[in-house]
Design a protein around this motif. Structure first.
Motif, mmCIF file in Angstrom:
data_model
loop_
_atom_site.group_PDB
_atom_site.id
_atom_site.type_symbol
_atom_site.label_atom_id
_atom_site.label_comp_id
_atom_site.label_asym_id
_atom_site.label_seq_id
_atom_site.Cartn_x
_atom_site.Cartn_y
_atom_site.Cartn_z
ATOM 1 N N MET A 1 -22.727 -11.765 5.628
ATOM 2 C CA MET A 1 -22.697 -10.429 5.396
ATOM 3 C C MET A 1 -21.719 -9.861 4.644
ATOM 4 S SD MET A 1 -22.388 -7.405 8.550
ATOM 5 C CE MET A 1 -23.514 -7.926 9.234
ATOM 6 N N THR A 2 -22.192 -9.020 3.530
ATOM 7 C CA THR A 2 -21.170 -8.834 2.727
ATOM 8 C C THR A 2 -20.251 -7.446 3.196
ATOM 9 O OG1 THR A 2 -22.766 -9.067 1.044
ATOM 10 C CG2 THR A 2 -20.860 -7.484 0.466
ATOM 11 N N GLU A 3 -18.953 -7.601 3.054
ATOM 12 C CA GLU A 3 -17.975 -6.891 3.551
ATOM 13 C C GLU A 3 -17.848 -5.537 2.329
ATOM 14 O OE1 GLU A 3 -17.490 -10.041 3.270
ATOM 15 O OE2 GLU A 3 -17.299 -10.533 5.403
ATOM 16 N N PHE A 4 -18.661 -4.645 2.709
ATOM 17 C CA PHE A 4 -18.614 -3.580 1.568
ATOM 18 C C PHE A 4 -17.433 -2.739 1.905
ATOM 19 C CE2 PHE A 4 -21.518 -2.285 5.035
ATOM 20 C CZ PHE A 4 -21.168 -1.017 5.327
ATOM 21 N N LEU A 5 -16.914 -2.523 2.832
ATOM 22 C CA LEU A 5 -15.819 -1.869 3.128
ATOM 23 C C LEU A 5 -14.309 -2.569 3.227
ATOM 24 C CD1 LEU A 5 -17.102 0.681 6.283
ATOM 25 C CD2 LEU A 5 -16.844 0.839 3.682
ATOM 26 N N ALA A 6 -14.469 -3.836 2.629
ATOM 27 C CA ALA A 6 -13.266 -4.585 2.428
ATOM 28 C C ALA A 6 -12.185 -3.627 1.677
ATOM 29 C CB ALA A 6 -13.463 -5.867 1.879
ATOM 30 N N ILE A 7 -11.105 -3.677 2.029
ATOM 31 C CA ILE A 7 -9.704 -3.076 1.391
ATOM 32 C C ILE A 7 -9.093 -4.126 0.742
ATOM 33 C CG2 ILE A 7 -7.665 -1.784 1.778
ATOM 34 C CD1 ILE A 7 -9.063 -0.631 4.149
ATOM 35 N N VAL A 8 -8.776 -4.083 -0.500
ATOM 36 C CA VAL A 8 -7.889 -5.047 -1.417
ATOM 37 C C VAL A 8 -6.679 -4.503 -1.370
ATOM 38 C CG1 VAL A 8 -7.714 -6.285 -3.403
ATOM 39 C CG2 VAL A 8 -9.870 -5.739 -2.612
ATOM 40 N N ILE A 9 -5.480 -5.375 -0.719
ATOM 41 C CA ILE A 9 -3.978 -4.958 -0.824
ATOM 42 C C ILE A 9 -3.414 -5.713 -1.828
ATOM 43 C CG2 ILE A 9 -2.019 -4.722 0.514
ATOM 44 C CD1 ILE A 9 -3.726 -4.063 2.947
ATOM 45 N N ASP A 10 -3.067 -4.941 -2.886
ATOM 46 C CA ASP A 10 -2.268 -5.585 -3.912
ATOM 47 C C ASP A 10 -0.729 -5.073 -3.946
ATOM 48 O OD1 ASP A 10 -1.573 -7.165 -6.078
ATOM 49 O OD2 ASP A 10 -2.512 -6.199 -7.492
ATOM 50 N N LEU A 11 -0.124 -5.249 -3.017
ATOM 51 C CA LEU A 11 1.211 -4.773 -2.805
ATOM 52 C C LEU A 11 2.343 -5.922 -2.683
ATOM 53 C CD1 LEU A 11 0.833 -1.562 -0.751
ATOM 54 C CD2 LEU A 11 1.481 -1.532 -3.109
ATOM 55 N N ASP A 12 3.244 -5.768 -3.482
ATOM 56 C CA ASP A 12 4.274 -6.765 -3.241
ATOM 57 C C ASP A 12 5.212 -6.520 -1.813
ATOM 58 O OD1 ASP A 12 6.792 -8.552 -3.184
ATOM 59 O OD2 ASP A 12 6.953 -8.539 -5.378
ATOM 60 N N PRO A 13 5.174 -7.405 -0.957
ATOM 61 C CA PRO A 13 5.638 -6.960 0.402
ATOM 62 C C PRO A 13 7.434 -6.936 0.249
ATOM 63 C CG PRO A 13 5.587 -9.239 0.386
ATOM 64 C CD PRO A 13 4.713 -8.685 -0.888
ATOM 65 N N VAL A 160 -10.060 -6.791 5.168
ATOM 66 C CA VAL A 160 -8.782 -6.706 4.437
ATOM 67 C C VAL A 160 -8.659 -7.952 3.587
ATOM 68 C CG1 VAL A 160 -7.344 -7.349 6.039
ATOM 69 C CG2 VAL A 160 -6.557 -5.942 4.182
ATOM 70 N N GLU A 161 -8.323 -7.719 2.296
ATOM 71 C CA GLU A 161 -8.087 -8.947 1.273
ATOM 72 C C GLU A 161 -6.712 -8.691 0.729
ATOM 73 O OE1 GLU A 161 -9.973 -11.321 -2.193
ATOM 74 O OE2 GLU A 161 -10.760 -9.656 -1.750
ATOM 75 N N TYR A 162 -5.796 -9.871 0.848
ATOM 76 C CA TYR A 162 -4.481 -9.650 -0.025
ATOM 77 C C TYR A 162 -4.694 -10.346 -0.904
ATOM 78 C CZ TYR A 162 -3.087 -7.593 4.723
ATOM 79 O OH TYR A 162 -2.927 -6.809 5.747
ATOM 80 N N VAL A 163 -4.156 -9.882 -2.211
ATOM 81 C CA VAL A 163 -4.387 -10.408 -3.491
ATOM 82 C C VAL A 163 -2.843 -10.479 -4.100
ATOM 83 C CG1 VAL A 163 -6.625 -9.805 -3.797
ATOM 84 C CG2 VAL A 163 -5.065 -8.396 -4.615
ATOM 85 N N ASN A 164 -1.881 -9.792 -3.786
ATOM 86 C CA ASN A 164 -0.688 -9.783 -4.612
ATOM 87 C C ASN A 164 0.037 -11.264 -4.490
ATOM 88 O OD1 ASN A 164 2.295 -9.523 -4.527
ATOM 89 N ND2 ASN A 164 1.633 -7.901 -5.566
ATOM 90 N N PRO A 165 0.578 -12.125 -5.547
ATOM 91 C CA PRO A 165 1.083 -13.323 -5.578
ATOM 92 C C PRO A 165 2.219 -13.622 -4.592
ATOM 93 C CG PRO A 165 0.656 -12.449 -7.957
ATOM 94 C CD PRO A 165 0.513 -11.271 -6.725
ATOM 95 N N SER A 166 2.879 -12.540 -4.165
ATOM 96 C CA SER A 166 4.051 -12.561 -3.301
ATOM 97 C C SER A 166 3.564 -12.235 -1.579
ATOM 98 C CB SER A 166 5.253 -11.582 -3.511
ATOM 99 O OG SER A 166 5.669 -11.867 -4.813
ATOM 100 N N THR A 167 2.231 -12.031 -1.772
ATOM 101 C CA THR A 167 1.892 -11.685 -0.188
ATOM 102 C C THR A 167 2.120 -12.692 0.832
ATOM 103 O OG1 THR A 167 -0.264 -10.919 0.938
ATOM 104 C CG2 THR A 167 -0.493 -12.611 -0.573
#
Length: 277
Positions: A1-13, A160-167
């Protein structure tokens, strides 16, 4: 199933460093959560007739022992992360605390303060229930940003998907936002009980209402833990599930005792009159 409400988080922790101290989103929201919990808890204690003019002592006891308990339980669960790096145990600003360790530690701190200040510990428990809910809700914001509490892969329409290199999350995976579920749980409990807090306090013995807050939260937390990837520690259960069950047992055992004790006290004068007749 496609996660059409996926939230992408690109914040350095990590936010910045002050000397050797690393300041993180986790740390900032942990402090804000403590402040929110203290503010609500002291306000409710004041409405319950407790003198809070010197409550700073109690806040210190609960915060210090809460942090110690939170860190110790996290280190015990993740001891492999500290092998050969024991000094990292004291690096609290980097994150890594156990919510249940914090709650149980704060409960011990509250008991010490109540004994020292000669106030009702059970009244503190009643105020601590909603205080814990708001503190957890605020604190979990930092966990959502950091991504350190890994959720299981999701086939739901959201994630939710985390994409930041430091995540600290799981790059490349869309997972359940389990800590966000916990935020919703705590806010729902507050929304259902806090508007009626004073009415319930007037009808229930001291301590019962606080245990209801914590017991209901523990039930929800137990089931939400299935959406986490934490390792099992006992009978296939995760650490949070074991602690949640312990909290449920405490509530289930203590609430009837408090209710029965209250009824016996109310009936004592009647019995005394009957005996004298």
């Amino acid at each position: 199933m496609t996660e059409f409400l996926a939230i992408v988080i690109d914040l350095d922790p990590n936010l910045f460093k002050i000397g050797p101290f690393l300041i993180t989103w986790h740390g900032i929201f942990a402090v804000l959560g403590i402040l929110a919990a203290a503010r609500l808890g002291l306000w409710l204690l004041g409405k319950d007739g407790v003198d809070t003019s010197h409550a700073g002592d109690g806040v210190v006891w609960m915060v210090v022992l809460g942090l110690i308990g939170a860190r110790l339980l996290y280190v015990w669960e993740n001891f492999q992360l500290f092998t050969g790096q024991l000094l990292r145990i004291f690096a609290l600003t980097e994150g890594g605390i156990s919510q249940w360790g914090g709650l149980f530690g704060a409960a011990v701190g509250a008991l010490i303060w109540a004994r020292r200040a000669s106030i009702s510990y059970l009244k503190v428990v009643d105020a601590s229930g909603p205080a814990a809910m708001i503190g957890l809700a605020v604190g979990r914001i930092g966990d959502v940003i950091n991504g350190e509490h890994h959720g299981t892969p999701t086939s739901a329409p959201w994630g939710v998907e985390y994409v930041n290199p430091s995540t600290l999350g799981q790059p490349g995976k869309i997972v359940h936002p389990e800590v966000a579920y916990e935020m919703i749980l705590t806010l729902a409990i507050l929304g259902l009980l806090l508007p009626f807090h004073q009415r319930l306090k007037a009808k229930l013995p001291n301590g019962v209402l606080g245990l209801i807050y914590l017991g209901v939260y523990a039930i929800g937390r137990f089931f939400l833990s299935f959406y986490r990837t934490d390792p099992s520690v006992f009978l296939g259960m995760r650490q949070a599930q074991v602690a949640s069950l312990l909290m449920v047992v405490i509530a289930v055992v203590a609430i009837p005792i408090l209710l029965r004790r209250s009824r016996s006290r109310r009936g004592a004068p009647v019995e005394a009159l009957a005996d004298s007749a």
